[in-house]
Design an enzyme around this catalytic site. Structure first.
Site, PDB file in Angstrom:
ATOM      1  CB  CYS A  19      -0.888  -0.035   1.243  1.00 19.38           C
ATOM      2  SG  CYS A  19      -1.484   1.563   1.765  1.00 19.38           S
ATOM      3  CB  CYS A  22       1.321   1.069   4.132  1.00 20.88           C
ATOM      4  SG  CYS A  22      -0.405   0.561   4.065  1.00 20.88           S
ATOM      5  CG  ASP A 502      36.999  14.888 -21.693  1.00 18.65           C
ATOM      6  OD1 ASP A 502      37.847  15.776 -21.824  1.00 18.65           O
ATOM      7  OD2 ASP A 502      37.273  13.677 -21.712  1.00 18.65           O
ATOM      8  CG  ASP A 696      37.359   9.712 -19.722  1.00 19.95           C
ATOM      9  OD1 ASP A 696      37.247  10.147 -18.559  1.00 19.95           O
ATOM     10  OD2 ASP A 696      38.437   9.730 -20.348  1.00 19.95           O
ATOM     11  CG  ASP A 700      36.861  14.076 -17.615  1.00 20.90           C
ATOM     12  OD1 ASP A 700      37.714  14.977 -17.689  1.00 20.90           O
ATOM     13  OD2 ASP A 700      36.599  13.319 -18.558  1.00 20.90           O
TER      14      ASP A 700
END
Length: 803
Positions: A19, A22, A502, A696, A700
């Site tokens: 539920c 709930c 990049d 990549d 980075d």
């Protein structure tokens, strides 16, 4: 969360949580426990995720279990084993609002100067402890340290091995087995029998000649059969202090109908409500199965080679260790990451990448868990344990994605918290104020209108369909090879207006290739490449490797000596008594050799023999096949600006940008320069606009962390990529970024359709109820009908196939 506090993530599986209201109650209740810093309940996967303070972890978890059982006694609790997974709160990272990040470090920004080429993207691999950074919207940084993983998954079927579930069952004395939105086969039969018996008794009471006490008795028996469990649960919840829920609303509405003599409607409303819940449960169940089928990539077993390597034994994937050899037969799913040691076969990678074209594997090929072997038999040497395997990480990411909720989900949670009590208060005012103030108004009439008001007030349509919509969107994205780590990131993709890329490994393949050969004088292209290959035979530089690959034949070594690598210039070597030079313009100038300046942009390798210039090679990093179409697709989606950041030379960066149609390019940047440039772009955009950085995922990390949404071109099996970003593109295709944004937009569209539809219909019927036009029959039909339709609409997200 405070700086320096040790945080531990714990997950509880809540069997019987069917539920949505709930789930909301449990989330609200558990989040108030002292020592719990974050709490989220996933209604779809029936999982409670929470972050606790390490020094009081066990007592907090026990308190959370007790709280769950107090709120929903029928739920069976089991703990999802996390191994040694812990979370340390650094408190110094960046969030999407822009604080500076210090948690992600970058090292080794290698600066080669070889053959006129400057490459400053240093790739760092440091995975021994799997330190990675997760950026969460507005919640600071969590720094995860994975020493070991022991993932357990809540499957409907038994795989024949233990998942470490520590079951804490509710008290058996609770007669209520959990009125749920999802019914098992046995429960469904019982409920259908009750509905049939209640309907027969109701029809008998309405159309039989009986009247008075006999007729009332039939209505009462029909009511008890149809909704006795609802009434019982409502009283239990009131005793526990939980008043405003659907059980209470339906009980008050139907008993109120009896109180004013509307017996047929009191019984009918309960019958309709139960029938609607049954249909809703079937819809939710179907949706859950659809989502689970998208995630059904977990291998059931592994065939491990034993003894002399001729016999196999079927074991759980968790039992296999690094270095073990396993056999995967045709039709079987690859259970663990590894390297093919014997065999050749085609594999279906669609479950991980969304790619429909099978991939060929042979001896030496890398293979990932989750691939399906199509024909031949493969012998694989395992390189990662199951907890560290690709399939395990994908499952973990997608199943835990809902712990990072979208703003829309937070809005609905708060809305539902106040909506029901407000409606109950309004119903009480409608019942008693007009009869006291208006001439001719009767209490019976206005109480009836108030009861209609109550029937419509359950917010189920919203609290069920909204999380389902976002979870479905995340599931659909994963089927398309896009892993999204949270609903918040999926929602943020809708507002992206600036995309920063990049270059190396993202828009380009990151692999150097000889793109053209320019002989000077009487030499042929083949002679120039051969001389270059001989000169570069002993170099490990990527450019040297590309020259050897372009030659593609055995490199003669006879008559070759005097190899000398001149740092930052190139290579000198004697070939059959003649000095051969291969390098940049500086090497030619040092030797006093006149050389040709190339017209083409790229890395240039000049070749000279015996003091005479013989030609040059142009070497470039190849642009990915779909990079140009990816930029075009983003522009069509309304992206205002595309930017490329690179450590390469300015001429190379600008040439790639022109080729792809990128709006803006910044070259010759070190990793820390990329962060500064990103912050400048951040400052220039509008406040409501989002910016994503696509890298990549290896070198980075600082920039991925700084962007609103960090997208890693994951590459299958790249640990750093999967760990570092908010979104991971498993196929390495830039075009999937546009796909991710399209899926995000479609998900939001469906979610807001549900919000508008549910609130609109409820508003109409509330007004009709107040003016006495709508009866309880229409009210209950509108309530459960709207919920079922909203759930079915949310399921449309799962059908998105965008490749």
């Amino acid at each position: 969360m405070g700086t320096g506090q040790e945080q531990v993530k714990r997950e509880l599986l809540l069997d019987g949580l069917d539920c949505a209201n709930c789930a909301l109650k449990i989330e609200n209740g558990v989040s108030k426990i002292k020592g719990i810093h974050e709490c989220s309940v996933n209604f779809v996967t029936k999982t409670l995720s929470m972050y606790t303070t390490s020094d009081m972890d066990e007592q907090v978890v026990e308190e959370a279990k007790r709280k769950v059982l107090r709120l929903e006694p029928h739920i069976r609790i089991s703990e999802k084993r996390q191994g040694n997974f812990s979370q340390k709160q650094s408190g110094s990272g960046s969030n999407v609002n822009g604080e500076a990040g210090q948690g992600a470090e970058h090292a080794n920004s290698g600066n080669h100067q070889h053959h006129d080429h400057q490459h400053t993207d240093g790739h760092v691999h440091a995975h021994s402890s799997h330190v990675h950074t997760d950026v969460t919207n507005g919640a600071g940084r969590h720094q995860h340290q994975h020493q070991s993983h022991a993932h357990s998954h809540d499957h409907a079927h038994d795989h024949g091995h233990d998942h470490g579930h520590d079951h804490s069952h509710a008290e058996s004395g609770d007669a209520h087995a959990g009125h749920s939105h999802e019914h098992g086969a046995g429960q469904t039969k019982i409920l259908l029998a009750r509905l049939a018996a209640g309907s027969v008794l109701l029809a008998t009471a309405i159309w039989s000649p009986l009247d008075g006490w006999a007729q009332l008795a039939l209505y009462v028996v029909a009511y008890i059969i149809a909704g006795g469990d609802i009434v019982l649960q409502a009283f239990k919840n009131v005793i526990r202090g939980q008043v405003f829920d659907e059980y209470f609303l339906m009980t008050v509405a139907t008993l109120g109908a009896f109180a004013i003599g509307e017996y047929p409607e009191g019984v009918a409303v309960m019958l309709f409500y139960q029938l609607g819940e049954l249909f809703q449960g079937m819809a939710v169940n179907r949706s859950r199965k659809s989502i689970q089928s998208l995630m059904d990539i977990r291998p059931d077993y592994a065939n491990i080679l034993t003894g002399a390597g001729e016999e196999t034994r079927r074991v759980s994937p968790e039992e296999v260790r690094i270095g073990d050899r396993i056999v995967v037969k045709a039709g079987e799913r690859v259970p663990l990451d590894g390297i093919v040691k014997a065999g050749r076969s085609m594999v279906d990678t669609s479950a991980l990448t969304g790619e429909s074209v099978p991939r060929e594997l042979e001896t030496g090929s890398d293979v990932l868990s989750g691939f399906v072997n199509k024909n031949g038999m493969l012998t694989i040497e395992v390189t990662k344990t199951f907890g560290e395997s690709t399939v395990s990480k994908i499952l973990d990411m997608v199943q835990n994605a809902s712990s990072r909720k979208a703003k829309t989900e937070h809005f609905i949670s708060k809305f539902a918290r106040y909506y029901t009590p407000v409606v109950v208060i309004l119903a009480a005012l409608i019942a008693f104020v007009p009869p006291l103030l208006l001439n001719g108004a009767t209490f019976a009439d206005w109480i009836y209108r108030a009861l209609v008001f109550l029937v419509i007030s359950c917010p189920c349509a919203l609290v069920v369909s909204i999380p389902l919509g976002f979870f479905g969107g995340i599931g659909a994205a994963s089927r398309n090879g896009i892993l999204v780590k949270g609903s918040n990131y999926l929602e943020a993709l809708n507002d992206v207006k600036v995309v920063v890329f990049d270059k190396t490994g993202t828009l380009t393949k990151g692999v150097f290739k000889v793109t053209s050969v320019h002989p000077d004088g009487a030499r042929t292209e083949e002679e120039v490449i051969k001389l270059a290959a001989i000169a570069e035979a002993n170099s490990n530089h990527p450019i040297a490797e590309s020259i050897r690959a372009a030659w593609g034949k055995d490199i003669p070594s006879q008559g070759v000596d005097g190899y000398d690598e001149v740092a930052g210039h190139g290579i000198k070597v004697n070939v059959n008594g003649h000095e051969v030079l291969a390098g940049n313009a500086k090497l030619m100038e040092q030797a006093g050799i006149m050389y040709t300046k190339p017209q083409t942009v790229g890395t240039v390798v000049h070749i000279a023999e015996a003091g005479k210039y013989v030609g040059h090679l142009i070497i470039a990093d190849e642009v990915k096949e779909d990079a140009a179409s990816a930029i075009q697709a983003l522009q069509k989606l309304g992206i205002r600006k595309t930017v490329m950041l690179t450590g390469d030379a300015k001429a190379v960066g600008e040439a790639v940008a022109r080729q792809l149609g990128v709006d803006e390019v910044h070259a010759e940047l070190l990793p820390q320069d990329k962060v500064e440039r990103l912050e400048q772009l951040e400052a220039a955009k509008l406040p409501k606009e989002k910016m994503i950085f696509v890298g990549d995922g290896i070198n980075d990390t600082p920039v991925l962390a700084r962007a609103d949404v960090g997208v890693a071109m994951g590459g299958l099996g790249s640990d750093a990529a999967i760990e570092a970003a908010d979104v991971v593109i498993m196929t390495d295709e830039p075009s999937r970024i546009a796909s991710a944004i399209r899926i995000a937009k479609r998900t939001r569209r469906i979610v807001w359709q549900n919000i508008g539809f549910a609130l609109g219909v409820k508003a109409i019927f509330l007004l009709l109820g107040v003016f006495g036009i709508a009866t309880m029959w229409e009210a209950v039909f509108s309530d459960v009908g709207v919920t079922v339709l909203a759930v079915l609409n949310a399921m449309r997200v799962l059908r998105i196939k965008d490749v």
